[in-house]
Scaffold this motif. Sequence first.
Motif, PDB file in Angstrom:
ATOM      1  N   PHE A 298     -37.870  -4.425  17.276  1.00  0.00           N
ATOM      2  CA  PHE A 298     -38.883  -3.432  16.957  1.00  0.00           C
ATOM      3  C   PHE A 298     -38.810  -3.100  15.476  1.00  0.00           C
ATOM      4  CE2 PHE A 298     -37.925  -2.561  21.432  1.00  0.00           C
ATOM      5  CZ  PHE A 298     -39.203  -2.565  21.969  1.00  0.00           C
ATOM      6  N   GLU A 303     -35.879  -1.251   8.745  1.00  0.00           N
ATOM      7  CA  GLU A 303     -35.527  -0.426   9.905  1.00  0.00           C
ATOM      8  C   GLU A 303     -35.635  -1.232  11.199  1.00  0.00           C
ATOM      9  OE1 GLU A 303     -38.286   2.700   9.399  1.00  0.00           O
ATOM     10  OE2 GLU A 303     -37.079   3.710   7.882  1.00  0.00           O
ATOM     11  N   VAL A 305     -34.939  -2.738  14.592  1.00  0.00           N
ATOM     12  CA  VAL A 305     -34.099  -2.406  15.736  1.00  0.00           C
ATOM     13  C   VAL A 305     -34.041  -3.621  16.643  1.00  0.00           C
ATOM     14  CG1 VAL A 305     -33.830  -0.904  17.729  1.00  0.00           C
ATOM     15  CG2 VAL A 305     -34.769   0.017  15.610  1.00  0.00           C
ATOM     16  N   ALA A 307     -33.447  -4.474  19.795  1.00  0.00           N
ATOM     17  CA  ALA A 307     -33.264  -3.924  21.138  1.00  0.00           C
ATOM     18  C   ALA A 307     -32.665  -4.965  22.069  1.00  0.00           C
ATOM     19  CB  ALA A 307     -34.601  -3.436  21.681  1.00  0.00           C
TER      20      ALA A 307
ATOM     21  N   LYS B 321     -38.927   7.537  10.702  1.00  0.00           N
ATOM     22  CA  LYS B 321     -38.203   6.482  11.394  1.00  0.00           C
ATOM     23  C   LYS B 321     -38.927   6.169  12.691  1.00  0.00           C
ATOM     24  CE  LYS B 321     -33.502   6.298  10.037  1.00  0.00           C
ATOM     25  NZ  LYS B 321     -32.326   7.124  10.019  1.00  0.00           N
ATOM     26  N   ALA B 324     -37.683   3.020  18.590  1.00  0.00           N
ATOM     27  CA  ALA B 324     -38.082   2.027  19.567  1.00  0.00           C
ATOM     28  C   ALA B 324     -37.666   2.495  20.961  1.00  0.00           C
ATOM     29  CB  ALA B 324     -37.428   0.706  19.251  1.00  0.00           C
ATOM     30  N   VAL B 325     -38.405   2.001  21.939  1.00  0.00           N
ATOM     31  CA  VAL B 325     -38.040   2.336  23.315  1.00  0.00           C
ATOM     32  C   VAL B 325     -36.933   1.389  23.741  1.00  0.00           C
ATOM     33  CG1 VAL B 325     -38.950   2.791  25.602  1.00  0.00           C
ATOM     34  CG2 VAL B 325     -40.475   2.761  23.639  1.00  0.00           C
ATOM     35  N   VAL B 326     -35.751   1.925  23.811  1.00  0.00           N
ATOM     36  CA  VAL B 326     -34.615   1.103  24.200  1.00  0.00           C
ATOM     37  C   VAL B 326     -33.979   1.755  25.420  1.00  0.00           C
ATOM     38  CG1 VAL B 326     -32.449   0.116  23.433  1.00  0.00           C
ATOM     39  CG2 VAL B 326     -34.251   0.509  21.791  1.00  0.00           C
TER      40      VAL B 326
END
Lengths: 560, 327, 283
Positions: A298, A303, A305, A307, B321, B324-326
């Motif tokens: 993501f 930045e 991520v 996941a 920021k 994210a969906v984690v």
Amino acid sequence: MVNQSHTESEDLLLQVDGLNVWYGSNQVVRDVHFQLRRGQALALIGESGSGKSTITKAILGLLPEGLGHAEGQAIFEGQNLLKLSQRGLRQFRGTELGYIPQDPGTALNAVRTIGSQAHEAASLTGVTDNKEQRQLILQAFEQVGLPEPQRVYDSYPHQLSGGMLQRVLIALTVLPRPALIVADEPTSALDVTVQKIILDLLDELRTSLNIGLLLITHDLALAAQRTDHLVVLRQGQVQESGTSSQIFENPQTEYARKLLADVPSLNTERYRDARGPLNDSSAHKKDAIYVEDVVRHFGHSAELVKAVDGVSFEVKRGSTHALVGESGSGKTTTVRMIVGLETPTAGRIFLSGQDLTKRSTKDWREARRQLQLVYQNPFASLDPAWSVAKIIAEPLARLKYGSRAQQKVRVREVLAEVGLDESFLSRRPAQLSGGQRQRVAIARALSLRPEILVLDEPTSALDVSVQADILDLLAVLQREHSLTYLFVSHDLALVRQVADTVSVMRRGVVVESGTTQKIFENPEHSYTQTLISSVPSSRGDVTQGVQEQSPSHIYAGAIA
Amino acid sequence: MGYTVSVRLSGYRNLVLSRLGQGVLVIFLAYVLSFIVVSVLPGDAITNALHDPQSGLSEEDIARIVAFYGLDKPVLIQLLLALGRFVTGDLGISLQSGLPVTDLVFDALPSTTFLALTALILALVLAVAIAVGVHLLPSGAAGILRSVPSFFLSVPNFVIGLVLISVFGFTLHTFTITEPNAPVATFFAALTLAIPVSAPLAEVLISSLDVEARQDYALVARSRGLSRVNVFAQHLLKPSALPSVTMVALLIGELLGGAVITETIFGRNGVGTLVQRSVGAGDQPVLLAVVVLSAVVFVLVNLIADLSVPLLDPRTSVTKKKKAVVS
Amino acid sequence: MTGIVQLQTALETKSTPSGNRSSLPVSVLLSFAVIVFAVLFSAFPSLFTSHSPELGDTSAKLVSPGLHHWFGTDYLGRDVFTRVVYGSLSSVSSALAAVIIGLVVGSGIGLLAGFLGGWVDSALGRIVDVLLAIPGFLLAVVIVSSLGFQTINAAIATGVSAIAVFGRLMRAEVIKIRGAAFVESSFLSGGNRLQALIFHVLPNAGRSVLVLAILQFGTSIMVIASLAFLGYGDPPPSSDWGLLVASGKEYPTAPWLIYAPAAVIVATVLSVNRISRWLKKVR
């Protein structure tokens, strides 16, 4: 009823007798009694609605004003706490009576620094000098194992993790050296590895400072492991009380027996028994699900991520594969990719041998017939404006399953399969209990007769006895329709029993994968080992007692 | 630490820049929209106003005004001409008096600004008093107080004004209506304006106090021996005040709109009465100017509110920021 | 006609038995009674009064309220209660028209913005920002001055100034519901975005929009009365509530000329607000 007889004993800390609590005209706690000694731990155990939190709020005088009303006795240091005014109670609060709430994330004021709130606790010690107070606070932080106490002092709550915040709260509660600490589900909002650390810390402080601990929990295994005495509550009444070992070895009431029997970590064979013989015909078939090096990122460069960062596993037809991990492990993202709610950044996912990642929207509609998802939270996954009949029929209507009449027949059929009668058809989700909602969600997922069900923590929002009913139902359905399950969970004790194979995820990667037996009996990765050792299981002697108990009554109350 | 601070600052700078850009765009669009409303909608108010024999404009004046606004040209050209003037700060000429619109508006502004600010302060005092009362008074009195904002919201501005004049002006003689700028008269005019504005503010305050009081941290603070008043003052007030900052900014428009009625009733000279006179005379350039001025004030105040809330609230990280969906 | 669809669906969800439905509080019953009277006044004014709204009895000028003239008489000897009753139709129906304009246009904008997102959302968002930035009452004044001084134009102006509120609420609701698990689950059931919008998002957003619409109805009555008060509605001898108050203020010795119509406005708006609040609470 098992109660100690030597009540006059010197170290008696809290004695509760004939406690009744009303919310308006609604009595929620009836004639509750228990006693707690200095340096000991007592657990109030119960499912939601058992009144366990209400009891602690009544004792601390924190019932919502004008709504809650308590009568009876709660004798603490010679005074009946229930009869004291708010002003009178304030002498005890903090200094003698400490309170640790359930969710550390909301227990501190988000717009004030931790330090400024810590001074509220420090001023209870009698120290008035600001510098000295600060010294005390920093010492307390250090004592509970917080790294960089000064940084914690300067931080705002949102800058710390849940585990660190709970340490802060414990440090602040212990700081004025109270005689009694009331901890309301102190670890249920935390991951299992953090949970163990926090409970160890509480144990250690209790014994070293000779504090009495009143622990509120729904987790029987945890209570068995951590406390000396248990009070089992149901609908505001004491079902049973006594020492932990007494209750575990020889539960006197039906309710306590069932409650004990339903806890996966106390009964390692509880759900395995309900399952059919493990599939043996799967070897030559194509895997139901095959995940190959799937990646999901993501955000952008700075930045980013990660996941999910390269995950592979397969699920054999007719088997149950568990995806295990703590929050942030990427298990939910992985599942969302499998059901098509997220698109992988890289890698491939096969469903019965067909590459899902290359499919068009139309092909996805086909895939929906084979693969359905049951959500974690049945309170959010059902449209509150729809009737049960409409909810279950939705996939049938969208994917054009037969005629209207055939759809209606199918809805009734599948509703019966999940154990609900036709009177439910016209109800709305608000009129259903949590367990009933999850049954409706399962019925919806099954309505198209899919071969594969993805179960995303299907019981984590439910009480333990309801969880038992749902798991039994899932086992029956799997046997009857030879379903394949992909079971996402953080509950290792449960996974151990329901899964054939397991993948353990951490920070977006699978750290270990294999048969359930291999993973649990011979874990190779250190993280898997930590996870397994963090599962609260009762002390050796107690566990054995329970295991002997279990087989006879397992099925008794299971199908409700 | 140094690195994160600079990241935060650059994030905040981006926020400031993007909000500034949006604000300028909104003002520009507000001008275009009001221009369309006054020029394109049916009813040729301008021509009527110009040829109104009561306007006292000479034929030369009219010719000058027609040429100035390009009234003989297509509407699109008129719009472009108007925009051209607008960016240079020229708001045109009044059709009624032939004076520059800017002069008329700025003459009327101080009186209205004073009235609106007084009203704002009164509204804040009222709202805070109601909200504090609801939370600290015993349940019976609190229940009655709780329904006050709802009542305030149900009484039109002009009714409040007339009742205040009738009671305090005519019956009790607290002030005389013939001296609208006297301090007491100004107070009652401001009160007229403040009551409807205080209601939504009080409601926001009450409901955010309700929300905060139910939070665990309030319970924990009480379990630490703090009294209810201390919990209220030290814990609940700040987080509850934050949503109100946004609300106050949104209500600025209400104050400006309400000034039209209030100034008319109390006979004060200000932007409100200027609007009323201009409507009567079909003096569209003045109306346009007032609308745009209000939009500027609204945008500025909201810009300040939006930019100050992240600085007051430690939770809103000023770096954007993306979470994210984690699982 | 999205607004109508919403209203209907919202009404549907309202009338279904659900959850913890408590009995009607007295204040709500009273509020409904007030609204019923306001509607009956509008529909059958002659049922409630035998006087004429336009012809006065010159021998009975400025009579204070009593048994014969409930709200007294005005400077022409006209019965004020009769004028209030006959003024209901335009006061109530214009507020209704205003709400419908705001509801249809505003919800439409909010729906598109919230559901489509992206540049559509940004573009529509700016439009809503502009409408929010201009004080509602000022915008209504400018529009009505451009359209001409009539009650119907006042209604249009009030409706336009309400667009932003509806737009914002609808957008927020749509975004909230769009992310709900049950909407996601409808995709897994094979539904597409349009179906999710029609079958899940709209019915669930409808309720809050309905609550706002009712609240806005009260506000519209006040705004239109204010416009009438300033003389921007139908001219006398029509008897819009706001106009009655305005003409009454010329006679300080006859305060009932102000208080009686003002009380009717306040009672109506208060009732509307009470009903809206009650609907918001009852789930």
